[in-house]
Design an enzyme around this catalytic site. Structure first.
Site, PDB file in Angstrom:
ATOM      1  N   ARG A  29       9.304  -4.505  -0.763  1.00  0.00           N
ATOM      2  CA  ARG A  29       9.367  -3.165  -1.344  1.00  0.00           C
ATOM      3  C   ARG A  29       7.964  -2.601  -1.567  1.00  0.00           C
ATOM      4  NH1 ARG A  29      14.649  -2.446  -2.063  1.00  0.00           N
ATOM      5  NH2 ARG A  29      15.846  -4.332  -2.491  1.00  0.00           N
ATOM      6  N   ASP A  30       7.812  -1.323  -1.212  1.00  0.00           N
ATOM      7  CA  ASP A  30       6.529  -0.638  -1.378  1.00  0.00           C
ATOM      8  C   ASP A  30       6.227  -0.498  -2.868  1.00  0.00           C
ATOM      9  OD1 ASP A  30       4.825   1.514   0.650  1.00  0.00           O
ATOM     10  OD2 ASP A  30       4.583   1.700  -1.520  1.00  0.00           O
ATOM     11  N   ILE A  31       4.952  -0.701  -3.207  1.00  0.00           N
ATOM     12  CA  ILE A  31       4.531  -0.636  -4.612  1.00  0.00           C
ATOM     13  C   ILE A  31       4.554   0.800  -5.135  1.00  0.00           C
ATOM     14  CG2 ILE A  31       2.026  -0.289  -4.305  1.00  0.00           C
ATOM     15  CD1 ILE A  31       1.633  -2.671  -6.244  1.00  0.00           C
ATOM     16  N   ASN A  87       2.351   5.187  10.000  1.00  0.00           N
ATOM     17  CA  ASN A  87       1.166   6.024   9.840  1.00  0.00           C
ATOM     18  C   ASN A  87       0.012   5.380  10.608  1.00  0.00           C
ATOM     19  OD1 ASN A  87       2.519   7.753   8.043  1.00  0.00           O
ATOM     20  ND2 ASN A  87       2.023   6.460   6.292  1.00  0.00           N
ATOM     21  N   GLU A  95      -3.397   3.872   5.046  1.00  0.00           N
ATOM     22  CA  GLU A  95      -4.292   3.344   4.011  1.00  0.00           C
ATOM     23  C   GLU A  95      -4.530   1.858   4.173  1.00  0.00           C
ATOM     24  OE1 GLU A  95      -2.370   4.467   0.383  1.00  0.00           O
ATOM     25  OE2 GLU A  95      -3.093   6.546   0.478  1.00  0.00           O
ATOM     26  N   VAL A  96      -3.520   1.145   4.655  1.00  0.00           N
ATOM     27  CA  VAL A  96      -3.640  -0.308   4.833  1.00  0.00           C
ATOM     28  C   VAL A  96      -3.665  -0.598   6.332  1.00  0.00           C
ATOM     29  CG1 VAL A  96      -2.610  -2.554   4.381  1.00  0.00           C
ATOM     30  CG2 VAL A  96      -2.431  -0.740   2.664  1.00  0.00           C
ATOM     31  N   HIS A 100       2.387  -1.415   9.749  1.00  0.00           N
ATOM     32  CA  HIS A 100       3.611  -1.561   8.957  1.00  0.00           C
ATOM     33  C   HIS A 100       4.545  -0.409   9.262  1.00  0.00           C
ATOM     34  CE1 HIS A 100       0.419   0.381   6.636  1.00  0.00           C
ATOM     35  NE2 HIS A 100       1.357   1.180   6.138  1.00  0.00           N
ATOM     36  N   HIS A 102       7.372   1.857   7.627  1.00  0.00           N
ATOM     37  CA  HIS A 102       7.989   2.286   6.364  1.00  0.00           C
ATOM     38  C   HIS A 102       9.469   2.569   6.630  1.00  0.00           C
ATOM     39  CE1 HIS A 102       4.234   3.477   4.064  1.00  0.00           C
ATOM     40  NE2 HIS A 102       3.746   3.550   5.291  1.00  0.00           N
TER      41      HIS A 102
HETATM   42  P1  DGP Z   1       0.081   3.566   4.608  1.00  0.00           P
HETATM   43  O1  DGP Z   1      -0.398   4.803   3.921  1.00  0.00           O
HETATM   44  O2  DGP Z   1       1.028   3.889   5.780  1.00  0.00           O
HETATM   45  O3  DGP Z   1      -1.062   2.650   5.021  1.00  0.00           O
HETATM   46  O4  DGP Z   1       0.967   2.811   3.549  1.00  0.00           O
HETATM   47  C1  DGP Z   1       0.533   1.715   2.799  1.00  0.00           C
HETATM   48  C2  DGP Z   1       1.614   1.438   1.791  1.00  0.00           C
HETATM   49  O5  DGP Z   1       1.396   0.153   1.257  1.00  0.00           O
HETATM   50  C3  DGP Z   1       1.641   2.401   0.624  1.00  0.00           C
HETATM   51  O6  DGP Z   1       2.880   3.116   0.632  1.00  0.00           O
HETATM   52  C4  DGP Z   1       1.527   1.534  -0.615  1.00  0.00           C
HETATM   53  C5  DGP Z   1       1.788   0.154  -0.088  1.00  0.00           C
HETATM   54  N1  DGP Z   1       1.008  -0.899  -0.741  1.00  0.00           N
HETATM   55  C6  DGP Z   1      -0.336  -0.953  -0.823  1.00  0.00           C
HETATM   56  N2  DGP Z   1      -0.719  -2.063  -1.481  1.00  0.00           N
HETATM   57  C7  DGP Z   1       0.438  -2.718  -1.797  1.00  0.00           C
HETATM   58  C8  DGP Z   1       0.702  -3.944  -2.475  1.00  0.00           C
HETATM   59  O7  DGP Z   1      -0.185  -4.663  -2.930  1.00  0.00           O
HETATM   60  N3  DGP Z   1       2.007  -4.291  -2.619  1.00  0.00           N
HETATM   61  C9  DGP Z   1       3.027  -3.518  -2.124  1.00  0.00           C
HETATM   62  N4  DGP Z   1       4.265  -3.972  -2.324  1.00  0.00           N
HETATM   63  N5  DGP Z   1       2.800  -2.368  -1.479  1.00  0.00           N
HETATM   64  C10 DGP Z   1       1.518  -1.977  -1.325  1.00  0.00           C
END
Ligand code: DGP
Length: 114
Positions: A29-31, A87, A95-96, A100, A102
């Site tokens: 699950r996204d944070i 993305n 951002e990461v 991934h 979504h």
């Molecule tokens: P993007 O912008 O497409 O790179 O999305 C990165 C997503 O990753 C963003 O929606 C928040 C999520 N995210 C970042 N750090 C963490 C984490 O430590 N744990 C979880 N569960 N999600 C994270």
């Protein structure tokens, strides 16, 4: 590529709410959820962006999509619908830098995206 926080989640060095895992992928699950369901499906292999997908990754990417659709069914959002998003790079809002997928659903979404 530089390691990201997702590598630590894969190695279970930091906690995540994992909904599915196999040898190839992890789904958690996204944070910062953008809907009632917001799950990230990531490959265990480090691939930075969509631009780095090669022919050798075709089965893996297909597996990620199939896992996401199975999670959508498990979450009970498949019939109403959902969005699958990748993305890529700054203009795509990435951002990461560990690729991934979504899976977002549980609410009605608008189009086009902002
Ligand atoms: P993007 O912008 O497409 O790179 O999305 C990165 C997503 O990753 C963003 O929606 C928040 C999520 N995210 C970042 N750090 C963490 C984490 O430590 N744990 C979880 N569960 N999600 C994270």
């Amino acid at each position: 590529m530089a390691e990201t926080i997702f590598s630590k989640i894969i190695r279970k060095e930091i906690p995540a709410d994992i909904v599915f895992e196999d040898e190839q992928v992890l789904a958690f699950r996204d944070i910062n959820p953008q809907g009632p369901t917001h799950v990230l499906v990531i490959p265990k292999e480090e691939i930075a962006t969509a631009n780095d997908i090669g022919e050798e990754h075709e089965l893996l990417i297909g597996h990620m999509v199939r896992v996401a659709t199975q999670v959508a069914k498990d979450e009970g959002i498949a019939e109403d619908g959902y969005r699958l998003v990748v993305n890529c790079n700054p203009d795509g809002g990435q951002e990461v830098y560990h690729i991934h997928l979504h899976l977002i659903g549980g609410r009605k979404m608008t189009w086009p995206p902002g």
